[in-house]
Design a protein around this motif. Structure first.
Motif, short mmCIF file in Angstrom:
data_model
loop_
_atom_site.label_atom_id
_atom_site.label_comp_id
_atom_site.label_asym_id
_atom_site.label_seq_id
_atom_site.Cartn_x
_atom_site.Cartn_y
_atom_site.Cartn_z
N PRO A 132 -5.16 -2.60 -1.99
CA PRO A 132 -6.60 -2.35 -1.94
C PRO A 132 -6.86 -0.86 -1.87
CG PRO A 132 -5.81 -3.22 0.17
CD PRO A 132 -4.69 -3.33 -0.80
N GLY A 133 -7.72 -0.36 -2.74
CA GLY A 133 -8.03 1.06 -2.73
C GLY A 133 -6.92 1.92 -3.31
N LYS A 134 -5.91 1.30 -3.89
CA LYS A 134 -4.72 1.96 -4.46
C LYS A 134 -3.97 2.76 -3.39
CE LYS A 134 -3.21 4.64 -8.50
NZ LYS A 134 -2.20 5.48 -8.02
N MET A 135 -2.75 2.35 -3.14
CA MET A 135 -1.92 3.04 -2.15
C MET A 135 -1.68 4.48 -2.61
SD MET A 135 -0.10 2.91 0.62
CE MET A 135 0.17 1.21 1.15
N GLN A 136 -1.86 5.41 -1.68
CA GLN A 136 -1.64 6.82 -2.04
C GLN A 136 -0.15 7.08 -2.22
OE1 GLN A 136 -4.32 9.05 -2.53
NE2 GLN A 136 -5.27 7.04 -2.48
N SER A 137 0.17 8.02 -3.14
CA SER A 137 1.57 8.20 -3.50
C SER A 137 2.40 8.90 -2.43
CB SER A 137 1.69 8.93 -4.82
OG SER A 137 1.01 10.15 -4.73
N ILE A 180 5.11 3.85 2.29
CA ILE A 180 5.21 2.65 1.43
C ILE A 180 5.44 3.08 -0.01
CG2 ILE A 180 3.82 0.81 0.38
CD1 ILE A 180 4.25 -0.25 2.98
N ALA A 181 4.67 4.06 -0.47
CA ALA A 181 4.79 4.50 -1.86
C ALA A 181 6.17 5.09 -2.11
CB ALA A 181 3.71 5.52 -2.18
N VAL A 224 4.64 -8.79 2.41
CA VAL A 224 3.79 -8.74 3.61
C VAL A 224 2.44 -8.08 3.31
CG1 VAL A 224 5.59 -8.75 5.35
CG2 VAL A 224 4.85 -6.58 4.40
N GLN A 225 2.13 -7.90 2.04
CA GLN A 225 0.89 -7.17 1.74
C GLN A 225 -0.30 -8.10 1.58
OE1 GLN A 225 0.93 -4.07 2.24
NE2 GLN A 225 3.17 -3.97 2.39
N ASN A 226 -1.46 -7.45 1.59
CA ASN A 226 -2.71 -8.22 1.54
C ASN A 226 -3.13 -8.48 0.10
OD1 ASN A 226 -4.96 -9.48 2.58
ND2 ASN A 226 -6.18 -7.60 2.58
N ARG A 276 -7.94 -14.15 6.37
CA ARG A 276 -7.02 -15.18 5.89
C ARG A 276 -5.80 -15.20 6.80
NH1 ARG A 276 -4.81 -11.75 0.88
NH2 ARG A 276 -6.77 -12.21 -0.11
N GLY A 292 -2.68 0.76 3.10
CA GLY A 292 -3.40 1.40 2.00
C GLY A 292 -4.89 1.09 2.02
N PRO A 349 -8.55 1.63 2.79
CA PRO A 349 -9.31 2.83 3.16
C PRO A 349 -10.04 2.70 4.50
CG PRO A 349 -9.93 2.06 0.96
CD PRO A 349 -8.98 1.05 1.51
N ARG A 389 3.09 -4.76 8.49
CA ARG A 389 2.54 -3.67 7.66
C ARG A 389 2.35 -2.42 8.52
NH1 ARG A 389 -2.49 -6.96 5.40
NH2 ARG A 389 -1.28 -8.80 4.87
N PHE A 420 5.47 -0.54 9.47
CA PHE A 420 6.37 -0.05 8.41
C PHE A 420 6.75 1.42 8.56
CE2 PHE A 420 7.25 1.92 4.35
CZ PHE A 420 8.32 1.16 3.93
#
Lengths: 161, 549
Positions: free
Chosen positions: A34-39, A43-44, A78-80, B39, B118, B120, B465, B468
Motif C-alpha cells: 500500500p502506498g508503494k514501499m519505499q526503496s 523490506i525493500a 505476512v503482508q497486507n 481483516r 509501507g 503511509p 511486519r 521485521f
C-alpha cells in the motif's frame, strides 16, 4: 519438489541483463505494498537481495532456487495484500523479460520453443512459490500455538508433574 | 553513497510527474479519506464485557472491529471532544505536541511499523495527524473559522476506526522522537489516542485482560499467591537439581532489606523462567537479604496502555508493599514498560517514597544516587556494579555454546537511557558478543514489534511486519558472525521475540541477560556443571564419563 529446470536461453537473457531485470522486478514488487514501499527500507533491501538471489539461482540446483524463493515468499506471506498479488511475482518477471528481450543486443534471438519452455518454468515456479507461501502461513499458525504454550509453561509443567 | 539513494534523473521525473503543493497540484483523495479495512491478522480481540465492567471502563458490550456498527455509546462524539479538551488542559505535553509539529517528515522512515508495512498512515507524523486533524477542526480558533484548512476534519465513526487501527500499530517505542527536531513524543500522542478510545469502549482484550488480573491478584496471568510461590520454589528445585545448590527464596517477609519485583512472565513463561533462575542464583551468590511479594507480583503495568489513572493504580502496589514489608529499597528485574513507568512516572504518580532509603548496594557499598528519588534500582545496574567491584565469581566460558547479540529494549534504552550496563554484563559473562548495526541499537534500537500490549497471537501478522526491521538486523549478525542467541532485558521481548526469530531467523533463540549471568556464576559448593539453565549442554564442559560411554 517440482521440476524447476529453466530454459537456458532465458537464463542467459536474465544473466546478461541482470541489473535491468532486477531493477524493474524490484520496483514492481514494491508496488504490491500500500502506498508503494519505499526503496530505502529494510523490506525493500531484503526484497532486492531476495529477488537477486532468485535470478542468480536460475539454472542452478532446485535446492538453491527453493531457498532463494523462500527468502522472498517469507516476506510476502505476512503482508497486507492478498495471496494472488503475492503470487503474481513471476507473472511480473515474465512480462519484464518479454519487454527487455527485443531491445537487447542479444544476438541469438530467443525462439518460440524457448519462450514456451521458459513459460512452463515460470508456471512451475509460481506453483512452487504457492507451496512456500502456504508453508509460511502454516508456520505463522504454528508460532501462535507455540507462543500460547510458552505463556503457560509453568502451568503445563505443574499439570504434568 | 547509499545503494538506494534516488538518482537526480529520478528526482526530476518524480517532481515533474507527481502532484505537489509546490506546483499548485492537489491529490484527488486525501490520505485520510482512504478507509481502513479490518481483516484477520490486523486486529486484536476486543475486551470481554465482564472485564470492562469490572474495571469500570466505558461501554461494555460484545463487538468486533470487523462489524460495521461498533455500538459506540450515545453522544460518543461529545465524550471524545470533552475527553480531548480535558487532556489538553491536564497534559501540557499533549497540547505542545499537537501544536508544534511542522510535518517535516524526519520521523517518517524511523518507525518500524512504517518500515515493515509501507503503509503511509504508519509514518509517525501521519499517525499523530489522525488526532491532530480532529483537534484542528474543533479546537484552535483559526480552524473554527477556516474549516477544512490544514487538514482539519470532522469526527466520524470512520475516524474512530482509523484511530483504533493505527494507535495499535504504534508500540510507543519512541524511536521517532529521537529524530524529531522538536522532540515530539509520538508515544504520548498514542497514549492519549488510546485513552480517548477507552472513553467510548474501543479497546483490546489482551490489554484489559491482564489489567483486570493485575487489579485483582497483582499479576497479568491472575496467578494466586500460593501458585506464585509454588512456581518460584519449583524453579529453585530445578536450580538444585542442576547445580546442587539449595536456594530458599522468601515471600512477603517483613524486615527484609530489599523487595525484589520482576515481571510475572519471569515466574510462569518460557523463556522468562530461566531469567528468574539467574536472579535467584545471583542473590544466593552474594547473600542478598531480599524478599519477593505475592501481592506486588508483577513489574509490568498494562494499565499504562489504557489510562494514566489505571497505570497509577497498578503501579501503586510496589510502594504499598515496600511500605508494608518495611524494606529499605526496591530492586527491579528485567522489564520494559515497567521501567518506563518507574523511571518517568512512579515518583510523581505514587511518590514520594519517603518511607524508603536511598538504595545502597549491601555488597559494594555503592550509593545509587540516580535512584535517590524512586528508591528503585534496575537489576542490570546492580549486577554491573557487582561485577565492576569484582564481587562475582564468573566463568564466561560457560556461555561458549552461545553466540550472542544484544537487543536494546526500547523502554530501557530510550526510556531510561541505560545503554552500557547490560553490555558490560554481557561482555563479562560470555565471550561471543557481537553488536547489531549501529542504526539499530542503543537509542536507535528497533522495537520487537509487539510492545505496548499488542503481543497477542491473533495480531501475529502485524507483529511480524512491525518486527521485521529488528529481525533484519539480527539476520545481519547471524550471517556475519553466526549469532544464534538474542539477549534481551525485557519480559515482552522474551515473550515475543522467539516467534519473530522463528519466522524471520530460524535457529536464533532468545535469552534474558540474567539467564546468562546464572549460567556463568560459579556458586560455592556447586556440582560440576555440564548444562546451562535450560539443560542444554555447555560447550567444553561435557561430562567425561558420558563421553567414555
Amino acid at each position: 519438489m517440482l521440476n524447476l529446470g529453466m530454459n537456458k536461453e532465458a537464463v542467459k537473457l536474465i544473466r546478461d541483463n541482470r541489473r535491468e531485470v532486477l531493477e524493474q522486478w524490484h520496483s514492481r514488487v514494491l508496488s504490491f505494498f500500500p502506498g508503494k514501499m519505499q526503496s530505502a527500507t529494510p523490506i525493500a533491501q531484503a526484497l532486492d537481495d531476495g529477488l537477486g538471489n532468485i535470478l542468480d539461482s536460475f539454472g542452478t540446483t532446485p535446492e538453491t532456487l527453493g531457498n532463494a524463493l523462500a527468502g522472498v515468499v517469507r516476506i510476502l506471506a505476512v503482508q497486507n495484500f492478498p495471496p494472488s498479488r503475492a503470487m503474481s511475482l513471476f507473472f511480473e518477471l515474465k512480462s519484464i523479460l518479454q519487454k527487455i528481450a527485443p531491445g537487447t543486443s542479444y544476438k541469438r534471438q530467443i525462439k518460440q520453443k524457448d519462450w514456451d519452455e521458459f513459460q512452463t518454468g515460470m508456471e512451475h515456479l509460481t506453483l512452487e512459490a504457492f507451496d512456500s507461501y502456504m508453508a509460511h502461513r502454516e508456520k505463522i499458525y504454528q508460532l501462535k500455538v507455540e507462543e500460547s504454550k510458552r505463556q503457560t509453561f509453568m502451568m503445563q509443567r505443574g499439570a504434568k508433574a | 553513497m547509499p545503494k538506494f539513494a534516488p538518482k537526480l534523473s529520478e528526482l526530476k521525473k518524480e517532481f515533474e510527474e507527481k502532484p505537489s503543493l509546490l506546483k499548485g497540484d492537489y491529490p484527488d483523495k486525501e490520505l485520510f479519506d482512504t478507509p481502513v479495512e479490518f481483516r484477520d491478522g490486523n486486529w486484536c480481540y476486543p475486551a470481554k464485557p465482564e472485564i470492562v465492567e469490572d474495571l469500570g471502563f466505558a461501554n461494555p458490550r460484545k463487538w468486533a472491529p470487523t462489524d460495521d456498527d461498533w455500538k459506540l455509546p450515545d453522544g460518543w462524539e461529545k465524550t471524545i471532544k470533552d475527553g480531548m479538551k480535558d487532556r489538553l488542559e491536564r497534559f501540557r505535553s499533549f497540547k505542545l505536541f499537537l501544536d508544534t509539529c511542522v510535518r517535516c517528515g524526519a520521523c517518517a522512515d524511523k518507525c518500524h511499523f512504517f518500515l515493515g508495512t509501507g503503509d503511509p498512515k504508519n509514518m509517525p507524523v501521519a499517525r499523530a495527524e489522525l488526532i491532530r486533524s480532529v483537534y484542528r477542526n474543533d479546537f484552535p480558533l483559526a480552524e473554527k473559522i477556516l474549516k477544512g484548512f490544514s487538514g482539519a476534519r470532522k469526527l466520524t465513526p470512520e475516524v474512530i476506526k482509523e484511530w483504533h487501527m493505527y494507535f495499535h500499530q504504534c508500540t510507543e517505542c519512541r524511536r521517532c522522537s529521537v529524530f524529531c527536531p522538536f522532540g515530539i513524543d509520538t508515544a504520548e500522542i498514542t497514549m492519549m489516542g488510546r485513552e480517548l478510545l477507552h472513553l467510548i469502549g474501543v479497546n483490546n482484550n489482551w490489554i484489559l485482560g491482564p489489567v483486570s488480573n493485575c487489579n485483582r491478584t497483582g499479576n497479568h496471568l491472575g496467578i494466586e499467591p500460593h501458585t506464585f510461590v509454588q512456581n518460584v520454589e519449583s524453579l529453585a528445585e530445578d536450580i538444585e537439581d542442576l547445580t546442587g545448590v539449595a536456594i530458599e527464596p522468601t515471600f512477603n517477609r517483613k524486615g527484609a532489606e530489599v523487595l525484589f519485583i520482576t515481571p510475572s512472565g519471569d515466574v510462569f513463561a518460557d523463556p522468562g523462567v530461566y531469567t528468574m533462575m539467574g536472579y535467584l542464583l545471583l542473590f544466593e551468590h552474594i547473600g542478598l537479604d531480599y524478599t519477593i511479594s505475592t501481592y506486588a507480583s508483577e513489574g509490568g503495568n498494562f494499565g499504562f496502555f489504557t489510562s494514566n489513572e489505571m497505570a497509577k493504580k497498578l503501579n501503586a502496589k510496589m510502594y504499598h508493599e515496600a511500605k508494608r514489608l518495611g524494606v529499605k529499597w526496591i530492586l527491579g528485574g528485567e522489564c520494559g514498560h515497567m521501567w518506563r513507568v518507574v523511571h518517568q512516572y512512579m515518583d510523581t504518580m505514587n511518590g514520594p517514597a519517603d518511607f524508603l532509603e536511598q538504595p545502597v548496594s549491601p555488597v559494594t557499598g555503592t550509593k545509587f544516587s540516580n535512584a535517590a528519588s524512586t528508591k528503585m534500582v534496575h537489576i542490570a545496574e546492580f549486577t554491573a556494579d557487582l561485577i565492576k567491584h569484582g564481587k562475582l565469581k564468573l566463568d564466561p566460558k560457560r556461555n561458549n555454546h552461545l553466540k550472542t547479540t544484544f537487543h536494546d529494549s526500547c523502554n530501557i534504552a530510550r526510556g531510561m537511557g541505560m545503554l552500557e550496563e547490560p553490555r558490560y554484563i554481557l561482555n563479562n559473562v560470555c565471550n561471543t558478543f557481537h553488536e547489531m548495526p549501529e542504526n539499530t541499537i542503543r537509542e536507535q534500537t528497533f522495537c520487537c514489534g509487539s510492545g505496548s500490549g499488542i503481543n497477542t497471537e491473533e495480531y501475529m501478522d502485524i507483529r511480524l511486519r512491525g518486527g521485521f526491521p529488528r529481525a533484519n538486523a539480527v539476520r545481519h549478525v547471524k550471517e556475519t558472525h553466526d549469532v544464534d542467541s538474542l539477549v534481551t532485558i525485557c519480559a515482552i521481548d522474551r515473550a515475543t521475540l522467539p516467534a519473530l526469530m522463528n519466522y524471520w531467523n530460524p535457529g536464533v533463540s532468545v535469552y534474558g541477560l540474567h539467564e546468562l549471568v546464572g549460567n556463568a556464576l560459579v556458586m560455592e559448593g556447586e556440582n560440576k556443571r555440564t548444562e546451562d539453565l535450560r539443560e542444554d549442554p555447555m560447550a567444553g564442559f561435557e561430562d567425561e564419563e558420558d563421553d567414555e560411554d
